[in-house]
Design a protein around this motif. Structure first.
Motif, PDB file in Angstrom:
ATOM      1  N   SER A 156       0.826  -1.209   0.000  1.00 15.51           N
ATOM      2  CA  SER A 156       0.000   0.000   0.000  1.00 15.51           C
ATOM      3  C   SER A 156       0.857   1.254   0.000  1.00 15.51           C
ATOM      4  CB  SER A 156      -0.930  -0.005   1.218  1.00 15.51           C
ATOM      5  OG  SER A 156      -1.739   1.145   1.239  1.00 15.51           O
ATOM      6  N   LYS A 157       2.011   1.189   0.619  1.00 14.42           N
ATOM      7  CA  LYS A 157       2.923   2.343   0.644  1.00 14.42           C
ATOM      8  C   LYS A 157       3.360   2.723  -0.766  1.00 14.42           C
ATOM      9  CE  LYS A 157       6.892   3.946   3.355  1.00 14.42           C
ATOM     10  NZ  LYS A 157       6.143   4.788   4.301  1.00 14.42           N
ATOM     11  N   ILE A 158       3.455   1.722  -1.657  1.00 13.17           N
ATOM     12  CA  ILE A 158       3.888   1.959  -3.030  1.00 13.17           C
ATOM     13  C   ILE A 158       2.731   2.406  -3.914  1.00 13.17           C
ATOM     14  CG2 ILE A 158       4.964   0.907  -5.068  1.00 13.17           C
ATOM     15  CD1 ILE A 158       6.314  -1.084  -3.157  1.00 13.17           C
ATOM     16  N   ILE A 159       1.606   1.710  -3.829  1.00 15.55           N
ATOM     17  CA  ILE A 159       0.521   1.967  -4.792  1.00 15.55           C
ATOM     18  C   ILE A 159      -0.839   2.190  -4.136  1.00 15.55           C
ATOM     19  CG2 ILE A 159       1.640   0.604  -6.604  1.00 15.55           C
ATOM     20  CD1 ILE A 159      -0.366  -1.643  -5.892  1.00 15.55           C
ATOM     21  N   GLY A 160      -0.888   2.259  -2.792  1.00 19.95           N
ATOM     22  CA  GLY A 160      -2.177   2.228  -2.114  1.00 19.95           C
ATOM     23  C   GLY A 160      -2.953   3.522  -2.074  1.00 19.95           C
ATOM     24  N   ARG A 161      -2.265   4.677  -2.113  1.00 21.73           N
ATOM     25  CA  ARG A 161      -2.967   5.948  -1.897  1.00 21.73           C
ATOM     26  C   ARG A 161      -4.144   6.161  -2.853  1.00 21.73           C
ATOM     27  NH1 ARG A 161      -1.923  10.967   0.511  1.00 21.73           N
ATOM     28  NH2 ARG A 161       0.029  10.108   1.345  1.00 21.73           N
ATOM     29  N   PRO A 162      -3.962   6.073  -4.167  1.00 18.81           N
ATOM     30  CA  PRO A 162      -5.117   6.298  -5.045  1.00 18.81           C
ATOM     31  C   PRO A 162      -6.210   5.248  -4.886  1.00 18.81           C
ATOM     32  CG  PRO A 162      -3.235   5.503  -6.313  1.00 18.81           C
ATOM     33  CD  PRO A 162      -2.727   5.817  -4.947  1.00 18.81           C
ATOM     34  N   LEU A 163      -5.811   4.012  -4.576  1.00 16.49           N
ATOM     35  CA  LEU A 163      -6.796   2.941  -4.444  1.00 16.49           C
ATOM     36  C   LEU A 163      -7.662   3.136  -3.204  1.00 16.49           C
ATOM     37  CD1 LEU A 163      -7.568   0.368  -5.981  1.00 16.49           C
ATOM     38  CD2 LEU A 163      -6.056  -0.919  -4.455  1.00 16.49           C
ATOM     39  N   VAL A 164      -7.035   3.494  -2.081  1.00 17.77           N
ATOM     40  CA  VAL A 164      -7.788   3.702  -0.842  1.00 17.77           C
ATOM     41  C   VAL A 164      -8.652   4.958  -0.947  1.00 17.77           C
ATOM     42  CG1 VAL A 164      -7.606   4.047   1.647  1.00 17.77           C
ATOM     43  CG2 VAL A 164      -6.028   2.506   0.501  1.00 17.77           C
ATOM     44  N   ASN A 165      -8.122   5.999  -1.583  1.00 15.45           N
ATOM     45  CA  ASN A 165      -8.922   7.207  -1.819  1.00 15.45           C
ATOM     46  C   ASN A 165     -10.160   6.897  -2.660  1.00 15.45           C
ATOM     47  OD1 ASN A 165      -7.809   9.457  -0.497  1.00 15.45           O
ATOM     48  ND2 ASN A 165      -6.140   9.570  -1.958  1.00 15.45           N
ATOM     49  N   TRP A 166     -10.007   5.968  -3.545  1.00 16.07           N
ATOM     50  CA  TRP A 166     -11.097   5.576  -4.449  1.00 16.07           C
ATOM     51  C   TRP A 166     -12.154   4.731  -3.741  1.00 16.07           C
ATOM     52  CZ3 TRP A 166     -11.257   0.858  -7.980  1.00 16.07           C
ATOM     53  CH2 TRP A 166     -12.255   0.979  -8.946  1.00 16.07           C
ATOM     54  N   LEU A 167     -11.686   3.813  -2.865  1.00 19.47           N
ATOM     55  CA  LEU A 167     -12.595   2.866  -2.222  1.00 19.47           C
ATOM     56  C   LEU A 167     -13.245   3.422  -0.953  1.00 19.47           C
ATOM     57  CD1 LEU A 167     -10.478  -0.415  -2.555  1.00 19.47           C
ATOM     58  CD2 LEU A 167     -12.541   0.168  -3.827  1.00 19.47           C
ATOM     59  N   TRP A 168     -12.441   4.081  -0.106  1.00 15.95           N
ATOM     60  CA  TRP A 168     -12.941   4.510   1.212  1.00 15.95           C
ATOM     61  C   TRP A 168     -12.574   5.970   1.501  1.00 15.95           C
ATOM     62  CZ3 TRP A 168      -9.585  -0.062   1.527  1.00 15.95           C
ATOM     63  CH2 TRP A 168     -10.297  -1.265   1.468  1.00 15.95           C
ATOM     64  N   PRO A 169     -13.046   6.935   0.732  1.00 12.77           N
ATOM     65  CA  PRO A 169     -12.636   8.324   0.956  1.00 12.77           C
ATOM     66  C   PRO A 169     -13.066   8.881   2.312  1.00 12.77           C
ATOM     67  CG  PRO A 169     -14.397   8.192  -0.683  1.00 12.77           C
ATOM     68  CD  PRO A 169     -13.942   6.803  -0.429  1.00 12.77           C
ATOM     69  N   GLU A 170     -14.327   8.658   2.708  1.00 14.91           N
ATOM     70  CA  GLU A 170     -14.810   9.194   3.974  1.00 14.91           C
ATOM     71  C   GLU A 170     -14.131   8.519   5.158  1.00 14.91           C
ATOM     72  OE1 GLU A 170     -16.826   8.108   1.572  1.00 14.91           O
ATOM     73  OE2 GLU A 170     -17.775   9.955   0.849  1.00 14.91           O
ATOM     74  N   LYS A 171     -14.005   7.204   5.098  1.00 18.74           N
ATOM     75  CA  LYS A 171     -13.371   6.455   6.179  1.00 18.74           C
ATOM     76  C   LYS A 171     -11.902   6.862   6.328  1.00 18.74           C
ATOM     77  CE  LYS A 171     -14.756   2.260   6.627  1.00 18.74           C
ATOM     78  NZ  LYS A 171     -14.945   0.798   6.442  1.00 18.74           N
ATOM     79  N   LEU A 172     -11.248   7.138   5.216  1.00 17.18           N
ATOM     80  CA  LEU A 172      -9.850   7.544   5.256  1.00 17.18           C
ATOM     81  C   LEU A 172      -9.691   8.925   5.897  1.00 17.18           C
ATOM     82  CD1 LEU A 172      -6.996   6.690   4.478  1.00 17.18           C
ATOM     83  CD2 LEU A 172      -7.324   7.780   2.262  1.00 17.18           C
TER      84      LEU A 172
END
Length: 277
Positions: A156-172
């Motif tokens: 996730s440190k390498i490629i996770g930021r856009p994916l997590v922003n896409w899946l769980w924006p409010e939770k993040l």
């Protein structure tokens, strides 16, 4: 002389506007920003993800081909308690005869599932209790869960930021705000999250590097914090015949115990807050 001066001012304003546009175009999207529906990973990030997946898949395949022969047609990842009972019956003799090889295959499968967020690790934890007993099963589950979570953290440190922003924006956004408020006692807070079902472990694994949780805090909280829930799950594996569904594992009494244990980890934070008031 007024005309040239005004021209210089206009040119300066144009350059400032161009620089501002370039900065906004190259700047990373802030945490919690919603995406416009397109797949969030770039070509390079997708290539990295596929490469890591292929590496782990090949390694897992190599482990399986070196294991002693078995009737692999009867072996599949369980998706229900009934599937788990059948799998346990098929693997009991094999796990006893080839214990070292079986443990290697079990650990590889568990870590692979945890790294790539594949559902079903709770069945793997139950299987550990059914086949190895409480102590050995607990050690295996905590080791595999911590190792898999660590691999997920670095991926996730390498490629996770856009994916997590896409899946769980409010939770993040919520997680980022909570972490920012508890930087001084971050380990205590992370232990609370790991012990209690406040946030899903999968989300914690992928979101932690994005909100700048240090790896040593992450891995220590994972190693210690997963012990209570893992013990409950592994112990339940000893009595698969009495278990009807996964929901039976975490009834109100069990959840209350987990929250009580988790509250102990954040007690120093509450005590410090009261002293400062």
């Amino acid at each position: 002389m007024a005309a040239p001066r005004s021209i210089i001012i206009d040119i300066g304003k144009q350059r400032d506007e161009e620089n501002a546009k370039e900065d906004s175009a190259t700047k990373k999207k802030p945490i919690g920003t919603k995406f416009d529906g397109r797949f969030p990973l770039s070509h390079w990030e997708s290539a990295v993800a596929i490469g890591v997946l292929l590496f782990f898949s090949i390694a897992l395949f190599c482990v399986y081909v070196t294991m002693p022969a078995a009737e692999f047609g009867k072996i599949k990842l369980p998706r229900s308690i009934s599937d788990l009972r059948i799998l346990k019956d098929n693997l009991a003799a094999y796990a006893n005869d080839y214990q070292a090889q079986f443990i290697l295959g079990y650990c590889s499968t568990y870590i692979f599932m945890q790294t790539f967020m594949i559902p079903g690790t709770i069945f793997m934890s139950l299987l550990a209790g059914a086949l190895f007993g409480v102590i050995k099963g607990l050690v295996l589950v905590v080791f595999n869960a911590t190792t898999g979570a660590s691999c997920c953290y670095f991926l996730s440190k390498i490629i996770g930021r856009p994916l997590v922003n896409w899946l769980w924006p409010e939770k993040l956004r919520f997680f980022q705000a909570e972490i920012a408020k508890r930087r001084e006692k971050l380990l205590n807070y992370m232990l609370f999250l790991r012990i209690t079902p406040t946030l899903p472990n999968t989300f914690i694994n992928v979101a932690s590097p994005i909100v700048d949780i240090p790896f040593h805090v992450f891995v220590l909280a994972t190693l210690v914090g997963l012990i209570p829930a893992s013990y409950i799950t592994v112990r339940a594996g000893l009595a698969l015949g009495d278990l009807k569904s996964v929901k039976d594992l975490y009834d109100f009494k069990t959840l209350a115990v987990l929250f009580l244990i988790g509250s102990v980890s954040i007690f120093p934070i509450i005590l410090k807050r009261k002293r400062t008031e």
